[in-house]
Design a protein around this motif. Sequence first.
Motif, PDB file in Angstrom:
ATOM      1  N   ASP A  60     -39.337  35.852  -4.527  1.00  0.00           N
ATOM      2  CA  ASP A  60     -39.568  35.948  -5.974  1.00  0.00           C
ATOM      3  C   ASP A  60     -39.300  37.363  -6.499  1.00  0.00           C
ATOM      4  O   ASP A  60     -39.113  37.545  -7.704  1.00  0.00           O
ATOM      5  N   LEU A  61     -39.282  38.349  -5.614  1.00  0.00           N
ATOM      6  CA  LEU A  61     -39.127  39.735  -6.038  1.00  0.00           C
ATOM      7  C   LEU A  61     -37.669  40.074  -6.298  1.00  0.00           C
ATOM      8  O   LEU A  61     -36.777  39.637  -5.555  1.00  0.00           O
ATOM      9  N   ASP A  62     -37.429  40.895  -7.320  1.00  0.00           N
ATOM     10  CA  ASP A  62     -36.074  41.412  -7.498  1.00  0.00           C
ATOM     11  C   ASP A  62     -35.831  42.518  -6.479  1.00  0.00           C
ATOM     12  O   ASP A  62     -36.741  42.933  -5.739  1.00  0.00           O
ATOM     13  N   ALA A  63     -34.607  43.006  -6.390  1.00  0.00           N
ATOM     14  CA  ALA A  63     -34.248  43.969  -5.355  1.00  0.00           C
ATOM     15  C   ALA A  63     -35.034  45.265  -5.491  1.00  0.00           C
ATOM     16  O   ALA A  63     -35.432  45.876  -4.485  1.00  0.00           O
ATOM     17  N   PRO A 126     -32.314  53.891  -0.251  1.00  0.00           N
ATOM     18  CA  PRO A 126     -32.921  53.132  -1.348  1.00  0.00           C
ATOM     19  C   PRO A 126     -32.864  51.621  -1.193  1.00  0.00           C
ATOM     20  O   PRO A 126     -33.585  50.908  -1.894  1.00  0.00           O
ATOM     21  N   PHE A 127     -32.031  51.114  -0.277  1.00  0.00           N
ATOM     22  CA  PHE A 127     -31.970  49.669  -0.034  1.00  0.00           C
ATOM     23  C   PHE A 127     -32.516  49.311   1.345  1.00  0.00           C
ATOM     24  O   PHE A 127     -32.187  48.267   1.899  1.00  0.00           O
ATOM     25  N   GLY A 171     -29.404  51.371   3.979  1.00  0.00           N
ATOM     26  CA  GLY A 171     -30.439  50.537   4.568  1.00  0.00           C
ATOM     27  C   GLY A 171     -30.327  49.057   4.304  1.00  0.00           C
ATOM     28  O   GLY A 171     -31.224  48.289   4.684  1.00  0.00           O
ATOM     29  N   ALA A 172     -29.250  48.610   3.662  1.00  0.00           N
ATOM     30  CA  ALA A 172     -29.099  47.189   3.355  1.00  0.00           C
ATOM     31  C   ALA A 172     -28.948  46.362   4.630  1.00  0.00           C
ATOM     32  O   ALA A 172     -28.433  46.835   5.647  1.00  0.00           O
ATOM     33  N   VAL A 173     -29.379  45.115   4.543  1.00  0.00           N
ATOM     34  CA  VAL A 173     -29.213  44.144   5.625  1.00  0.00           C
ATOM     35  C   VAL A 173     -28.238  43.082   5.144  1.00  0.00           C
ATOM     36  O   VAL A 173     -28.512  42.365   4.181  1.00  0.00           O
ATOM     37  N   PHE A 174     -27.093  42.973   5.807  1.00  0.00           N
ATOM     38  CA  PHE A 174     -26.109  41.948   5.451  1.00  0.00           C
ATOM     39  C   PHE A 174     -26.357  40.712   6.288  1.00  0.00           C
ATOM     40  O   PHE A 174     -26.541  40.791   7.502  1.00  0.00           O
ATOM     41  N   LYS A 286     -29.926  50.424 -10.157  1.00  0.00           N
ATOM     42  CA  LYS A 286     -30.215  50.933  -8.809  1.00  0.00           C
ATOM     43  C   LYS A 286     -28.936  50.962  -7.967  1.00  0.00           C
ATOM     44  O   LYS A 286     -28.662  51.929  -7.255  1.00  0.00           O
ATOM     45  N   TYR A 287     -28.175  49.901  -8.068  1.00  0.00           N
ATOM     46  CA  TYR A 287     -26.895  49.794  -7.346  1.00  0.00           C
ATOM     47  C   TYR A 287     -25.921  50.877  -7.805  1.00  0.00           C
ATOM     48  O   TYR A 287     -25.314  51.576  -6.997  1.00  0.00           O
TER      49      TYR A 287
END
Length: 546
Positions: A60-63, A126-127, A171-174, A286-287
Motif C-alpha cells: 500500500d505504500l508509495d516508493a 535513497p532507494f 539500493g534498488a531491488v530489481f 525522488k527519482y
Amino acid sequence: MSPAKIPRPAAELAADAIAVRDSTIPAAYRLPKNTQLPKNVTTVLESSGILSAAELAIVDLDATRLAEAIAARKYSAVEVTTAYVKAASVAQQVTNCLVELFAAEALERAAELDAEFERTGKVTGPFHGVPVSIKDHLDVKGHDSPSGFLDMIGNVAKEDAHMVEILRNAGAVFYCKTTNPQSLMHLETECYLGVTASPWNTDLTAGGSSGGEGALIGMKGSPIGIGTDIGGSVRSPAAACGIYSFKPSVRRLPYGGANIPVGPAGYEGILGTHGPMARGVDDLEKYMRLVASTEPWKRDPTVVSDPPSLDVKPWREVTPKRLRVGILRDDGVVRPVAPIRRALDAAVAKLKASGDFDVVDYAPFRSADNWEIISALYWPDNGKAVYDHIAGTGERVVPLTEWIISQAGGRQRSTEELWQLVARRDAFRSAFAAHWQAAGIDILLTPVGPSPAPAHNTARYWNYTSFWNLVNYPAVVFPTGAHVDPATDAEDGAYSPRNDAEAYVYDCYDAAQSEAAPLCLQTVGYIGYEEETLWATKKIVEAIQK
C-alpha cells in the motif's frame, strides 16, 4: 547432405515464450485454476489470500514512504521484496503484465542489502530495498530484452542500462521486467505474449507502450518502475491504470541501454526519454533527484540541462509562487468524451475554489499539423526495421503496428525529405514557444487523451500526449480519484463530430463498457523546467484530490 533446418512456426515460439514466462511465477503464488475473475481485478490482490495483512500494508505504500519505512527498520528489504514478488505474481495472472519475474535473484539482493545495513547502520542509497520494475526493452544485466519481438528472444543484456545502474547503486531491488508492444509504438500493449489489460477493467487497454508497467503498478505489484516515452508511452498507461508518471524533456535523463529495434541507428528526428511511473508526485521527484545527483552528463554527453541559461545542477530548488494555470479543454481536432470533460470540469472548479491559482482558458495550437509532422518522423524507413524483425519468425503483425506505420504516408522518405521534416519540426517548436509565452501561463492542465482507457485494439488518437513529444515539454499524469460511471458518463448523441478522427473516438467510446476506468489528467510545463513542472503538479494535485 544434412536436411535443411525447418524454422519452427511463430505460434510455437510464442507458446514456448509464454510457458517460460509463466514458469517464473512461484507455484505458491498462483491463483487456483478455477478462479472466477471480475472485470475490475484491483480487488484480487486482497481477496487472493496470497499476501498477509502485513504484506498488504507494505504494498500500500508509495516508493517514498516505503524507502522511509525500510530506513527506519520497520521492514527489512527481504520482507518488502517478498511482498512485491507475491503482488507481481498476482498482477501477472490477472493483467498479463510481465515478461519475466526473477524472484530468487531479487531476494538474494535484498538479503545482501539487509546484511549491509546491519553491518554499517547506513542505507545503501535513497532507494535502499525498494523493488523497482523495468520496462522490457531496457537492459538489466543477465536478463532478456526481447523488446516485443519474437526474433529478439535471447537478447540477454551483458550490462545494465545507465538508468538501471543508477538505481542499482542507489539500493534498488530489481525483480521483474514488464511488457511492451510489438514495434514499441502503440498506446496499447500487445505482442507475442498477448494483450495487457487495465486492472480497473480488463476489457480495456492498459495503455502503451509501457503498458506492463502501468498494469503492474496499478495492481500494487510495484511501487515504482521505469518506462520510456516518445508519444505518450508512460502517460497513456498511467491514465489507463490510474497511476502517476512523468515524461521529462528529452536529454534530461540518460538513455543508454534502451533497445530501439524499430528504426535506423543514429536517427534523431524524434527522440524518446525515460520516465518514472509510480504512486505519487513525491516518487517522481525522488527519482529525478536521484538521477540528477549522479551527474549523468559526465558519462553521457547527450545529457544536457535545458534551457542553456540555467547552470547545470543536480536539481534546482523551486521558489514558491502563485501559479497561473492554463486549461486546455479541446485540442481542436478531437473533443474529449463525457467522463474526461467531467473530470476536467471538476478539477477546474476545485482549483478556482481554492483561491490559490489563477485559472485561464488556453487555446489549442495546430494539433493536426503536429500529428502530421511527428507521425512522419516516427518512421523514416516506413517501418522497414519493424517488418524485418517480424519476418525473422513470421509472427503475426499486430493491427496497431500496421496502423501506426501507415501514418507515415506509406513510403520511405529521401534524405532531403527528412531534412525538410526536421526543419518543419524546429519551426513548429519555435512557433509553439511563442504561443505558450503569449498565454503567460506557468503550467497547463489538459486531458491525457480524448477518452478513458479505450477498448482493446482501438487506441488510435495520440495527440493529447504526442504533441508534447514533438515540442519536447515535460508532462505529468496523475489520477483525479474519479472513475467512469455509466449512469452519468454516457454521450447523449447530440454532438456531431467535426472530422473522421473525432467520429472514430466517439464511435469507440461506450460508457457501460468503460465502467470503472480511472479518470486522469495531465500537467505540462515549459521545456527544460522539470523542477517547476513537478512542483506545480504537486500543488495542483493537492487541490484537486482534497
